[in-house]
Enzyme design. Structure first.
Site, PDB file in Angstrom:
ATOM      1  CB  SER A   1      33.601  18.544  46.280  1.00 52.77           C
ATOM      2  OG  SER A   1      32.793  17.787  46.410  1.00 52.77           O
TER       3      SER A   1
ATOM      4  CG  ASP B   1      26.834  12.223  46.972  1.00 52.99           C
ATOM      5  OD1 ASP B   1      26.129  12.677  47.767  1.00 52.99           O
ATOM      6  OD2 ASP B   1      27.970  12.119  46.561  1.00 52.99           O
TER       7      ASP B   1
ATOM      8  CG  ASP C   1      32.026  13.381  72.438  1.00 51.24           C
ATOM      9  OD1 ASP C   1      32.572  14.470  72.877  1.00 51.24           O
ATOM     10  OD2 ASP C   1      32.147  12.382  73.405  1.00 51.24           O
TER      11      ASP C   1
ATOM     12  CB  SER D   1      38.956   9.148  56.006  1.00 50.29           C
ATOM     13  OG  SER D   1      37.988  10.138  55.845  1.00 50.29           O
TER      14      SER D   1
ATOM     15  CG  HIS E   1      30.340  14.681  47.725  1.00 46.55           C
ATOM     16  ND1 HIS E   1      29.728  13.649  48.259  1.00 46.55           N
ATOM     17  CD2 HIS E   1      31.048  15.086  48.665  1.00 46.55           C
ATOM     18  CE1 HIS E   1      30.151  13.460  49.383  1.00 46.55           C
ATOM     19  NE2 HIS E   1      30.823  14.267  49.754  1.00 46.55           N
TER      20      HIS E   1
END
EC number: 3.1.-.-
Length: 604
Positions: free
Chosen positions: A419, A247, A102, A286, A421
């Site tokens: 995005s 990031d 999963d 989310s 990011h």
């Protein structure tokens, strides 16, 4: 600045001067001056030695336990002496080769061994790749969790569902707040991402500041009006940052990432173009900013919004309750009441943009959803691009939707995704703003880390101070040096259902062997003397069919008889081992690879 004078003692020629006499000898003024200066130098040297002795002698360690060379499974530890803080505890969705798995979470063996040192887990935001492992991590470590209100609400819901008997210690923090944890002072920084309450984290250590940016971008017009705190990052740069971990997700993408509000026109155009059809929107559960944009557009176009998919429903309910999402009265309709409205008045927002096997959209594409049945009257829009590794799952879902007759909008050309990011120019801006001494690119596959490291060098960070790390590498930072000198265990732990699986390479290896080579079950019956009663029985799955190969059956039967004669008749384990060995030898003869062999022994 270096002092170029050779000595602090005067070298001018001495002039005639009266002499001072006493019981301890005679000294000239020059001699007294030199002695006093020497005493001052001695005091300075002593003070310098004391300063060195009192300076930090411990090594600061930065330890990624997940999130490097991959998308997801983010977890990072910062350690100094007897104190550790952990940043994030995320999961990663399985690839196609992980049969029946999963999701995947980090191996926390290192943290379990050092559990008494851990002062807390700091969570940057509420995406699954940052909080998904907490139901498995928290009960083992039993430490407090620090994050913002919405993120803690999501964590609380996950813990109630997955570990209801465990009571987590959740500590709410706000952007700008500082918390003392052991020797560390932790400051939380507001950043803009695709979910509210995203945070960057600055950890002040005895050796300097460690900055973890979290997932971020520089969106000048965010949906919730909470922009990235440029001033906080600039202030950290002014103070001096020892290490920055940043990031890397969009390090390959040129320019700047578009604002989330740029999707308003695309959503309006979708509703306007397909005004007479039901619209199905698939997005991350989310991505609450996108949910807000859809709710606002639905109100403008007089549509009702139905949420489907457990995680989507739970997140939206939580966000509305906490005030992070606002909906016009009557806009949101329960799934059970959907049939009361015309299709042209409905928007169904669901999960499954990544092809997750049990998500709402995937179930709909298979005709297995209990409420939503799709056909040619529906338009399906995927408001997300596939995460690397999920391309095939997404492609399969899209193919099934087309087979049902749906019109499907997807891919970059559809313009339905922005995005969360930072792209290359934003990454360079932050690097220039912070000017860290050392830099580690995180959150991304290896090529993304390389691209991000190249950006760091472009803005002036020396190549020797940029570290491309792998999960488990321990970056040790001393007063004047840094390097990767050791390694912590940092593999992957597989989760099947809600049960914690074994580490990667055991269960998964068995499943891969079964999928590729099948299984052969050999049953034998022995009498009290250990002699074979009757013929061995063979059941094969996924390989040779013995019903169609009588000669082969006889060959395998003879191999089993030879195996039984080799070992002590009372030792079942040795008998099983010999049966398996003999049968595998024959299987290689016919198949060029050996399948799993399961011997069963019954005794009369």
């Amino acid at each position: 600045m270096k002092n170029n004078s050779k000595s602090a003692i005067s070298t001018q020629p001495a002039t005639a001067s009266p002499q001072r006499r006493g019981n301890k000898g005679t000294y000239s003024r020059r001699a007294i001056s030199e002695k006093g200066t020497a005493m001052n130098v001695s005091r300075a040297a002593y003070a310098h030695r004391r300063k060195i002795a009192s300076a930090p002698t411990e090594t600061l360690k930065f330890i990624p336990l997940g999130g490097l060379g991959e998308i997801g499974k983010n977890m990072y530890a910062i350690e100094y002496g007897n104190d550790i803080v952990v940043i994030d505890a995320g999961l990663m969705f399985p690839d196609e080769e992980m049969l029946g798995i999963d999701f995947v979470i980090p191996d926390i063996s290192y943290l379990e061994e050092n559990r008494k040192k851990i002062r807390g887990i700091l969570i940057t935001h509420g995406h699954e790749d940052h909080i998904g492992a907490l139901p498995f991590v928290l009960p083992k470590l039993d430490v407090p969790v620090y994050s913002a209100k919405l993120t803690l609400g999501m964590i609380e819901g996950k813990m109630l569902e997955a570990a209801p008997r465990y009571k987590p210690r959740l500590v709410e923090v706000k952007a700008g707040e500082t918390v003392a944890l052991g020797v560390f002072k932790v400051t939380f920084i507001s950043v803009c991402h695709s979910i509210p309450d995203a945070l960057g984290i600055a950890v002040e250590t005895p050796l300097g500041i460690v900055l973890h940016t979290g997932d971020f971008k520089f969106d000048p017009t965010p949906v919730d009006d909470h922009v990235t705190d440029y001033a906080a990052f600039a202030e950290l740069g002014r103070k001096g940052v020892l290490l920055m971990a940043s990031d890397s997700t969009n390090a390959e993408r040129e320019g700047f990432t578009k604002s989330e509000k740029s999707l308003i026109g695309a959503i309006d155009n979708l509703f306007r173009t397909y005004r007479n059809r039901r619209v199905i929107i698939s997005a991350f559960a989310s991505n609450l900013h996108r949910v807000q944009l859809v709710l606002d557009a639905a109100a403008r176009f007089n549509r009702k919004v139905v949420f489907a998919g457990r995680s989507m429903v739970n997140n939206v309910d939580l966000a509305i309750r906490l005030g992070y999402i606002k909906a016009e009265p009557g806009t949101v309709v329960p799934l059970a009441e959907m049939d009361s409205y015309n299709d042209s008045h409905l928007v169904v927002m669901t999960t499954g943009s990544q092809g997750e096997p049990f998500s709402g959209l995937v179930l709909m594409s298979k005709g297995a959803h209990h409420r939503v049945k799709l056909d040619s009257k529906d338009v399906v829009a995927l408001f997300a691009n596939p995460i690397p590794g999920n391309e095939k799952l997404v492609s399969n879902t899209i193919n099934r939707l087309f087979e049902l007759g749906c019109e499907v909008l997807y891919g970059r050309e559809a313009g339905l995704h922005v995005s969360g990011h930072a792209s290359r120019e934003e990454l360079k801006m932050l690097l220039s703003m912070v000017k860290p001494k050392y830099f580690v690119p995180v959150h991304g596959e290896y090529r993304m880390q390389i691209r991000h490291s190249q950006l760091a060098e472009e803005v002036g960070i020396p190549e020797k101070n940029v570290f491309i790390m792998n999960n488990g590498d321990i970056l040790s930072i001393a007063r004047n040096s840094a390097g990767v000198k050791s390694k912590a265990p940092a593999g992957a732990v597989l989760v099947d259902g809600m049960a914690l699986g074994e580490k990667e390479g055991s269960i998964l290896k068995e499943r891969q062997e079964l999928s590729e080579n099948g299984v052969l079950v050999v049953s034998v019956t022995l009498d009290k003397k250990g002699l074979l009663v009757g013929e061995p029985c063979f059941e094969s799955y996924g390989q040779i069919h013995f019903k169609d190969a009588e000669g082969m059956r006889q060959e395998f039967s003879e191999a089993v008889r030879r195996a039984l004669k080799r070992e002590l008749p009372e030792d079942d384990e040795l008998l099983k081992k010999q049966i398996s060995l003999r049968c595998k030898e024959l299987l290689r003869k016919y198949m060029r690879s050996a399948s799993a062999v399961i011997p069963l022994i019954a005794r009369l």
